[in-house]
Design a protein around this motif. Structure first.
Motif, PDB file in Angstrom:
ATOM      1  N   ALA A  23      64.536  25.241  52.657  1.00 26.87           N
ATOM      2  CA  ALA A  23      65.085  24.467  51.335  1.00 26.87           C
ATOM      3  C   ALA A  23      64.747  22.861  51.331  1.00 26.87           C
ATOM      4  O   ALA A  23      64.568  22.263  50.182  1.00 26.87           O
ATOM      5  N   ASN A  24      65.066  22.508  52.534  1.00 28.94           N
ATOM      6  CA  ASN A  24      64.845  20.917  52.616  1.00 28.94           C
ATOM      7  C   ASN A  24      63.561  20.424  53.294  1.00 28.94           C
ATOM      8  O   ASN A  24      63.094  19.594  53.912  1.00 28.94           O
ATOM      9  N   GLY A  25      62.639  21.505  53.134  1.00 31.10           N
ATOM     10  CA  GLY A  25      61.412  20.770  53.460  1.00 31.10           C
ATOM     11  C   GLY A  25      60.758  21.013  55.011  1.00 31.10           C
ATOM     12  O   GLY A  25      59.875  20.210  55.316  1.00 31.10           O
ATOM     13  N   ILE A  26      61.929  21.487  55.967  1.00 33.23           N
ATOM     14  CA  ILE A  26      61.478  21.439  57.081  1.00 33.23           C
ATOM     15  C   ILE A  26      60.363  22.519  57.745  1.00 33.23           C
ATOM     16  O   ILE A  26      60.562  23.549  57.557  1.00 33.23           O
ATOM     17  N   GLY A  27      59.425  22.112  58.412  1.00 31.01           N
ATOM     18  CA  GLY A  27      58.171  22.894  58.730  1.00 31.01           C
ATOM     19  C   GLY A  27      58.473  23.275  60.237  1.00 31.01           C
ATOM     20  O   GLY A  27      57.758  24.166  60.992  1.00 31.01           O
ATOM     21  N   VAL A  28      59.264  22.619  61.136  1.00 34.63           N
ATOM     22  CA  VAL A  28      59.239  22.576  62.517  1.00 34.63           C
ATOM     23  C   VAL A  28      60.811  22.521  62.955  1.00 34.63           C
ATOM     24  O   VAL A  28      61.305  21.504  62.499  1.00 34.63           O
ATOM     25  N   LEU A  29      61.371  23.364  63.559  1.00 34.70           N
ATOM     26  CA  LEU A  29      62.610  23.450  63.932  1.00 34.70           C
ATOM     27  C   LEU A  29      63.108  24.123  65.338  1.00 34.70           C
ATOM     28  O   LEU A  29      62.451  25.066  65.777  1.00 34.70           O
ATOM     29  N   ALA A  30      64.128  23.511  65.743  1.00 34.24           N
ATOM     30  CA  ALA A  30      64.753  24.428  66.927  1.00 34.24           C
ATOM     31  C   ALA A  30      66.396  24.355  66.769  1.00 34.24           C
ATOM     32  O   ALA A  30      67.103  23.356  66.217  1.00 34.24           O
ATOM     33  N   VAL A  31      66.872  25.661  66.826  1.00 30.22           N
ATOM     34  CA  VAL A  31      68.387  25.745  66.866  1.00 30.22           C
ATOM     35  C   VAL A  31      68.842  25.519  68.367  1.00 30.22           C
ATOM     36  O   VAL A  31      68.519  26.210  69.110  1.00 30.22           O
ATOM     37  N   THR A  32      69.759  24.625  68.372  1.00 30.04           N
ATOM     38  CA  THR A  32      70.255  23.981  69.799  1.00 30.04           C
ATOM     39  C   THR A  32      71.679  24.332  69.948  1.00 30.04           C
ATOM     40  O   THR A  32      72.486  23.340  69.945  1.00 30.04           O
ATOM     41  N   ASP A  33      72.205  25.561  70.102  1.00 31.09           N
ATOM     42  CA  ASP A  33      73.432  25.626  70.069  1.00 31.09           C
ATOM     43  C   ASP A  33      74.097  25.186  71.603  1.00 31.09           C
ATOM     44  O   ASP A  33      73.350  25.050  72.460  1.00 31.09           O
ATOM     45  N   ASP A  83      71.239  31.682  57.471  1.00 32.74           N
ATOM     46  CA  ASP A  83      71.316  30.600  56.364  1.00 32.74           C
ATOM     47  C   ASP A  83      71.231  29.182  56.944  1.00 32.74           C
ATOM     48  O   ASP A  83      70.502  28.637  56.178  1.00 32.74           O
ATOM     49  N   LEU A  84      71.234  28.925  58.097  1.00 36.02           N
ATOM     50  CA  LEU A  84      70.567  27.646  58.519  1.00 36.02           C
ATOM     51  C   LEU A  84      69.253  27.515  58.263  1.00 36.02           C
ATOM     52  O   LEU A  84      68.649  26.425  57.975  1.00 36.02           O
ATOM     53  N   ILE A  85      68.512  28.522  58.838  1.00 37.81           N
ATOM     54  CA  ILE A  85      67.121  28.598  58.585  1.00 37.81           C
ATOM     55  C   ILE A  85      66.634  28.442  57.014  1.00 37.81           C
ATOM     56  O   ILE A  85      65.503  27.662  56.546  1.00 37.81           O
ATOM     57  N   PRO A  87      79.982  16.781  57.717  1.00 28.06           N
ATOM     58  CA  PRO A  87      79.597  16.765  56.389  1.00 28.06           C
ATOM     59  C   PRO A  87      78.231  15.818  55.664  1.00 28.06           C
ATOM     60  O   PRO A  87      77.746  15.976  54.672  1.00 28.06           O
ATOM     61  N   LYS A  88      78.334  14.653  56.285  1.00 29.12           N
ATOM     62  CA  LYS A  88      77.577  13.433  56.068  1.00 29.12           C
ATOM     63  C   LYS A  88      75.975  13.873  56.636  1.00 29.12           C
ATOM     64  O   LYS A  88      75.378  13.031  56.602  1.00 29.12           O
ATOM     65  N   ILE A  89      76.139  14.768  57.558  1.00 30.46           N
ATOM     66  CA  ILE A  89      74.673  14.917  58.334  1.00 30.46           C
ATOM     67  C   ILE A  89      73.962  16.386  57.741  1.00 30.46           C
ATOM     68  O   ILE A  89      74.621  17.358  57.915  1.00 30.46           O
ATOM     69  N   GLU A  90      72.872  15.916  57.245  1.00 34.55           N
ATOM     70  CA  GLU A  90      71.970  17.241  56.692  1.00 34.55           C
ATOM     71  C   GLU A  90      70.914  17.563  57.778  1.00 34.55           C
ATOM     72  O   GLU A  90      70.416  16.584  58.441  1.00 34.55           O
ATOM     73  N   VAL A  91      70.442  18.800  57.378  1.00 33.55           N
ATOM     74  CA  VAL A  91      69.206  18.997  58.185  1.00 33.55           C
ATOM     75  C   VAL A  91      68.258  18.137  58.064  1.00 33.55           C
ATOM     76  O   VAL A  91      67.724  17.748  56.615  1.00 33.55           O
ATOM     77  N   GLY A  92      67.212  17.998  58.788  1.00 23.62           N
ATOM     78  CA  GLY A  92      66.067  17.067  58.367  1.00 23.62           C
ATOM     79  C   GLY A  92      66.418  15.596  58.368  1.00 23.62           C
ATOM     80  O   GLY A  92      65.381  14.512  58.004  1.00 23.62           O
ATOM     81  N   GLN A  93      67.657  15.151  58.618  1.00 23.80           N
ATOM     82  CA  GLN A  93      68.034  13.599  58.553  1.00 23.80           C
ATOM     83  C   GLN A  93      67.541  12.735  59.593  1.00 23.80           C
ATOM     84  O   GLN A  93      68.250  12.159  60.298  1.00 23.80           O
ATOM     85  N   CYS A  94      66.121  12.582  59.369  1.00 20.53           N
ATOM     86  CA  CYS A  94      65.762  11.712  60.819  1.00 20.53           C
ATOM     87  C   CYS A  94      64.562  10.694  59.784  1.00 20.53           C
ATOM     88  O   CYS A  94      63.828  11.576  58.961  1.00 20.53           O
ATOM     89  N   SER A  95      64.271   9.480  60.288  1.00 20.56           N
ATOM     90  CA  SER A  95      63.287   8.782  59.941  1.00 20.56           C
ATOM     91  C   SER A  95      62.527   8.418  60.807  1.00 20.56           C
ATOM     92  O   SER A  95      62.778   8.003  61.888  1.00 20.56           O
ATOM     93  N   TYR A  96      61.113   8.424  60.477  1.00 21.34           N
ATOM     94  CA  TYR A  96      60.160   7.766  61.518  1.00 21.34           C
ATOM     95  C   TYR A  96      58.818   7.496  60.554  1.00 21.34           C
ATOM     96  O   TYR A  96      58.667   8.107  59.698  1.00 21.34           O
ATOM     97  N   SER A  97      58.202   6.510  61.358  1.00 20.11           N
ATOM     98  CA  SER A  97      56.844   6.126  60.778  1.00 20.11           C
ATOM     99  C   SER A  97      55.813   7.209  60.963  1.00 20.11           C
ATOM    100  O   SER A  97      56.075   8.401  61.751  1.00 20.11           O
ATOM    101  N   ALA A  98      54.564   6.969  60.668  1.00 16.88           N
ATOM    102  CA  ALA A  98      53.601   8.030  60.600  1.00 16.88           C
ATOM    103  C   ALA A  98      53.315   8.164  62.173  1.00 16.88           C
ATOM    104  O   ALA A  98      52.758   9.149  62.815  1.00 16.88           O
ATOM    105  N   SER A  99      53.159   7.184  62.718  1.00 13.95           N
ATOM    106  CA  SER A  99      52.699   7.003  64.264  1.00 13.95           C
ATOM    107  C   SER A  99      53.816   7.587  65.172  1.00 13.95           C
ATOM    108  O   SER A  99      53.655   8.344  66.017  1.00 13.95           O
ATOM    109  N   GLY A 119      77.294  21.163  59.947  1.00 14.17           N
ATOM    110  CA  GLY A 119      78.032  22.034  58.670  1.00 14.17           C
ATOM    111  C   GLY A 119      79.090  21.330  58.204  1.00 14.17           C
ATOM    112  O   GLY A 119      79.373  20.137  58.368  1.00 14.17           O
ATOM    113  N   ARG A 120      80.321  22.056  58.031  1.00 12.56           N
ATOM    114  CA  ARG A 120      81.674  21.228  57.447  1.00 12.56           C
ATOM    115  C   ARG A 120      82.027  20.411  58.215  1.00 12.56           C
ATOM    116  O   ARG A 120      82.716  19.353  57.943  1.00 12.56           O
ATOM    117  N   ASN A 121      81.917  20.433  59.723  1.00 14.59           N
ATOM    118  CA  ASN A 121      82.633  19.548  60.564  1.00 14.59           C
ATOM    119  C   ASN A 121      81.933  18.069  60.443  1.00 14.59           C
ATOM    120  O   ASN A 121      82.523  17.113  60.853  1.00 14.59           O
TER     121      ASN A 121
END
Length: 293
Positions: A29-39, A22-24, A268-280, A264-266
């Protein structure tokens, strides 16, 4: 630019709830092309996540390990490693340590006048160790605590009601807070060696969530000890700190990574892919991906 998220949690973390599949799916669905699950202290998600590698998705093995440096607890991310018995041992030791602390945490909560039904806490925890967020949930949902003044900020309309469970954790169990229980985790140097010995690269996670100053000295010592990179782009880092960490990483030729720390629910304001960076800056993260993928 495709999105990258190298820090997220599945239900193999005691404080997260989504199954790996479900996480993946959420990442796709959020347009993530590279990921790591870091439990947390667990490599259990690695084989499950690896099944999704391909078809436009790059999946990197990951873990987040609690460790201690100079009396302060930090989180060390490991990427690109091969799981083995040593990581299973980390998980067993962590669970044993956490289980030993639960009675003291509950006693501190009750000392504040909170009423807590341990049967309800066990229900919330299921087959996992009860976490501080679940303790908070049991307390907040217990009608006997309805008018407790200390809980009003976490109720609807309160100042801490945006993410009540994780805010409860930070406000009551954070270092120096009323229910804080001191604990010493394995030395970071040992966990650095563990990750490297299994072919991975260690990265220090969201340092802005662990300390509030002296970043360069602390990170410098970690890099000298064998840490390969810094999680610069994090939901915990304000833009000013992000730039400061990015510049420092560049000055030390250290890898740069990004991660939402989705739970997840703990949180709720943090979504997958929620990072901002410039092109460089994105290119710098890609260089790390190329090193471990």
């Amino acid at each position: 630019m495709e999105k990258i998220d190298l820090h997220m949690h599945s239900h193999h973390s005691d404080d997260a709830d989504l199954p790996v599949d479900d996480l993946i799916a959420r990442c796709r669905a959020n347009g993530i092309g590279v990921l790591a699950v870091t439990d947390h202290n667990s490599a259990a998600s690695v084989p499950e996540a690896a099944r999704h590698h391909g078809n436009g998705l790059t999946v990197i093995s990951g873990i987040e390990i609690d460790c201690t440096v100079e009396g302060t607890n930090f989180h060390l991310l490991g990427y690109g490693y091969t799981p083995g018995d040593d990581f299973a041992r980390v998980h067993r030791n962590f669970n044993a340590l956490q289980a030993s602390l639960v009675p003291e945490k509950l006693a501190k909560l009750r000392a504040l006048g909170f009423l807590l039904d341990e049967d309800e806490l066990a229900r919330l925890a299921g087959d996992r160790l009860p976490q501080e967020e679940q303790m908070g949930e049991a307390i907040l949902n217990d009608d006997r605590n309805r008018d407790h003044a200390l809980l009003l900020p976490y109720r609807s309309g309160g100042a801490r009601a945006d993410m009540p469970l994780i805010n409860f954790y930070w406000d009551f169990f954070g270092r120096g807070k009323p229910c804080y229980v001191p604990v010493t985790y394995p030395a970071m140097s040992e966990m650095i060696a563990l990750i490297r010995d299994h072919g991975g690269l260690p990265v220090v996670a969201h340092i802005g969530a662990n300390i509030k100053d002296d970043y360069e000295r602390t990170l410098g010592a970690m890099l000298d000890a064998g840490v390969a990179g810094i999680e610069v782009f994090s939901s915990y880092h304000a833009p000013e700190l992000t730039q400061r960490l990015y510049d420092f990483a560049a000055s030390r030729n250290a890898h740069v990574t990004c991660g939402s720390d989705f739970h997840g629910r703990n949180k709720p304001k943090i979504e997958v892919g929620q990072c901002s960076y410039s092109a460089s800056q994105y290119a710098a993260v890609r260089r790390f991906v190329d090193a471990v993928a």
